[in-house]
Design a protein around this motif. Structure first.
Motif, PDB file in Angstrom:
ATOM      1  N   LEU A  94       0.854  -1.183   0.000  1.00  0.00           N
ATOM      2  CA  LEU A  94       0.000   0.000   0.000  1.00  0.00           C
ATOM      3  C   LEU A  94       0.889   1.232   0.000  1.00  0.00           C
ATOM      4  O   LEU A  94       1.942   1.236   0.642  1.00  0.00           O
ATOM      5  N   LEU A  96       0.777   5.223   1.006  1.00  0.00           N
ATOM      6  CA  LEU A  96       0.019   6.255   1.706  1.00  0.00           C
ATOM      7  C   LEU A  96       0.764   7.564   1.499  1.00  0.00           C
ATOM      8  O   LEU A  96       1.988   7.597   1.609  1.00  0.00           O
ATOM      9  N   TYR A 109      -4.940   7.981  -0.182  1.00  0.00           N
ATOM     10  CA  TYR A 109      -4.758   6.589  -0.596  1.00  0.00           C
ATOM     11  C   TYR A 109      -5.234   6.544  -2.039  1.00  0.00           C
ATOM     12  O   TYR A 109      -6.439   6.516  -2.288  1.00  0.00           O
ATOM     13  N   ILE A 143      -4.441   1.414   8.525  1.00  0.00           N
ATOM     14  CA  ILE A 143      -3.614   0.593   7.630  1.00  0.00           C
ATOM     15  C   ILE A 143      -3.753  -0.871   8.021  1.00  0.00           C
ATOM     16  O   ILE A 143      -4.047  -1.171   9.168  1.00  0.00           O
ATOM     17  N   ILE A 149       4.096  -1.078   4.303  1.00  0.00           N
ATOM     18  CA  ILE A 149       3.406   0.147   3.863  1.00  0.00           C
ATOM     19  C   ILE A 149       4.481   1.130   3.426  1.00  0.00           C
ATOM     20  O   ILE A 149       5.462   1.344   4.140  1.00  0.00           O
ATOM     21  N   VAL A 210      -1.902   6.530  13.780  1.00  0.00           N
ATOM     22  CA  VAL A 210      -1.949   5.392  12.852  1.00  0.00           C
ATOM     23  C   VAL A 210      -2.697   4.265  13.532  1.00  0.00           C
ATOM     24  O   VAL A 210      -2.350   3.857  14.628  1.00  0.00           O
ATOM     25  N   SER A 212      -3.683   0.421  13.167  1.00  0.00           N
ATOM     26  CA  SER A 212      -3.331  -0.793  12.426  1.00  0.00           C
ATOM     27  C   SER A 212      -4.367  -1.875  12.728  1.00  0.00           C
ATOM     28  O   SER A 212      -4.609  -2.176  13.904  1.00  0.00           O
ATOM     29  N   PHE A 218      -9.604  -3.053   7.474  1.00  0.00           N
ATOM     30  CA  PHE A 218      -9.093  -1.967   6.650  1.00  0.00           C
ATOM     31  C   PHE A 218      -9.916  -1.825   5.380  1.00  0.00           C
ATOM     32  O   PHE A 218     -10.284  -0.721   4.968  1.00  0.00           O
TER      33      PHE A 218
END
Lengths: 227, 104
Positions: A94, A96, A109, A143, A149, A210, A212, A218
């Motif tokens: 991913l 970001l 995103y 995320i 990431i 953040v 997770s 997600f």
């Protein structure tokens, strides 16, 4: 997040941060050993127990050259190992984008859809009970956990810096430049950080959060955001 | 080759590691893919060929470039003028009038 009067690191939540914490413990032990030795020798000297009539100092010169060299090697080897580990190429899952403004962050995103949102600090007057003052935001970055990431960091106006101590990440946000960093979260959780480059009056009031979560959460969150 | 690109596009997750840009500064990566996408589109249109392979560059620059840069047309300049176009957009207008080498 850091607790009140915390001295040590926050619990490591990425493999690199785990390595950094271990290295810090090792380096601190080396520093403690050296300081203890110096303090001991200083004490002996002050008590006049360290006198010598010799003018030939070849052996001791050799010892206090070789020993520091060994200490330096003991520090350099793990340090370089971690440095190279940070540069390992891990294909990200991913990307970001974090764009710093005065005084908030914008996250994007854009791998699939154009998801973009601003993240402002929650003012203390609006803070629910039990939440963290000057750390909570209205929109967190979500995320997937245990996925590499890539974060592309830049700024729109002045210098900022995107930092999350628990993940071992700090990268400057420079206008006109795209800085890349990457991390993997080893566990689900919420990780806090703060802007780390002076950027004006509200520099202390643009935190980073953040979150997770497992992949399916997600995906659910990103579908909700894009709808 | 066309099948490979379609498979790659189907399995696209995010911009992969590009060995031309191995370091922290990815500004050129964004600019290069943006440029490559527009050149590819132009070339395919000139030949009357399928422009699907150009989508790869599109996906990569979408992943890496900030949306505001794309929307403001900041990337449509030579790389050396990127900072100028970000901070002095009125200069962009002047630059656009200057004759340039055509995108071949």
């Amino acid at each position: 997040m850091a607790n009140h009067s915390q001295l040590g690191f926050q619990d490591a939540s990425s493999p690199i941060m785990e390595e950094l914490v271990e290295f810090h413990d090792h380096a601190l032990m080396v520093a403690l050993a050296i300081c203890s030795l110096v303090l001991y020798l200083l004490t002996l000297m002050l008590m006049e127990k360290l006198s010598s009539n010799t003018v030939d100092a070849q052996e001791v010169e050799l010892i206090w050259t070789i020993l520091p060299a060994i200490v330096l090697v003991l520090l350099a080897l793990p340090s370089l190992q971690i440095l190279y580990m940070m540069d390992e190429i891990d294909e990200p899952d991913l990307t970001l984008k974090a764009i710093g403004h005065q005084w908030y962050w914008t996250y994007e995103y854009t791998d699939f859809k154009d998801l973009s949102f601003d993240s402002y600090m929650t003012p203390t007057t609006d803070l629910p009970l039990g939440h963290f003052r000057l750390l909570e935001v209205d929109h967190r970055i979500v995320i997937p956990m245990e996925s590499p990431i890539r974060v592309i960091i830049t700024a729109d106006d002045v210098l900022h810096s995107w930092a999350v101590p628990a993940l071992g990440v700090k990268t400057d946000a420079i206008p006109g430049r795209l800085n890349q960093t990457s991390f993997i979260t080893t566990r689900p959780g919420v990780f806090y950080g703060q802007c780390s480059e002076i950027c004006g009056a509200n520099h202390s009031y643009m935190p980073i959060v953040v979150e997770s979560t497992p992949l399916k959460h997600f995906e659910a969150w990103s579908s909700l955001l894009s709808s | 080759m066309a099948e490979d690109i379609r498979t790659k596009l189907e399995h696209y997750k995010t911009a992969p590691f590009d060995s031309r840009f191995p370091n922290q500064n990815q500004t050129r990566n964004c600019w290069q893919n943006y440029l490559d996408f527009h050149r590819c589109e132009k070339a395919m249109a000139a030949k009357g060929a399928d422009a699907t392979p150009c989508q790869w560059y599109y996906r990569v620059y979408k992943s890496i470039c900030p949306t505001s840069w794309v929307l403001r047309g900041v990337l449509q300049v030579p790389f050396g003028s990127l900072l100028l176009s970000l901070w002095c957009p009125h200069v962009l207008e002047v630059l656009r009038d200057v004759p340039k080498v055509s995108l071949r």
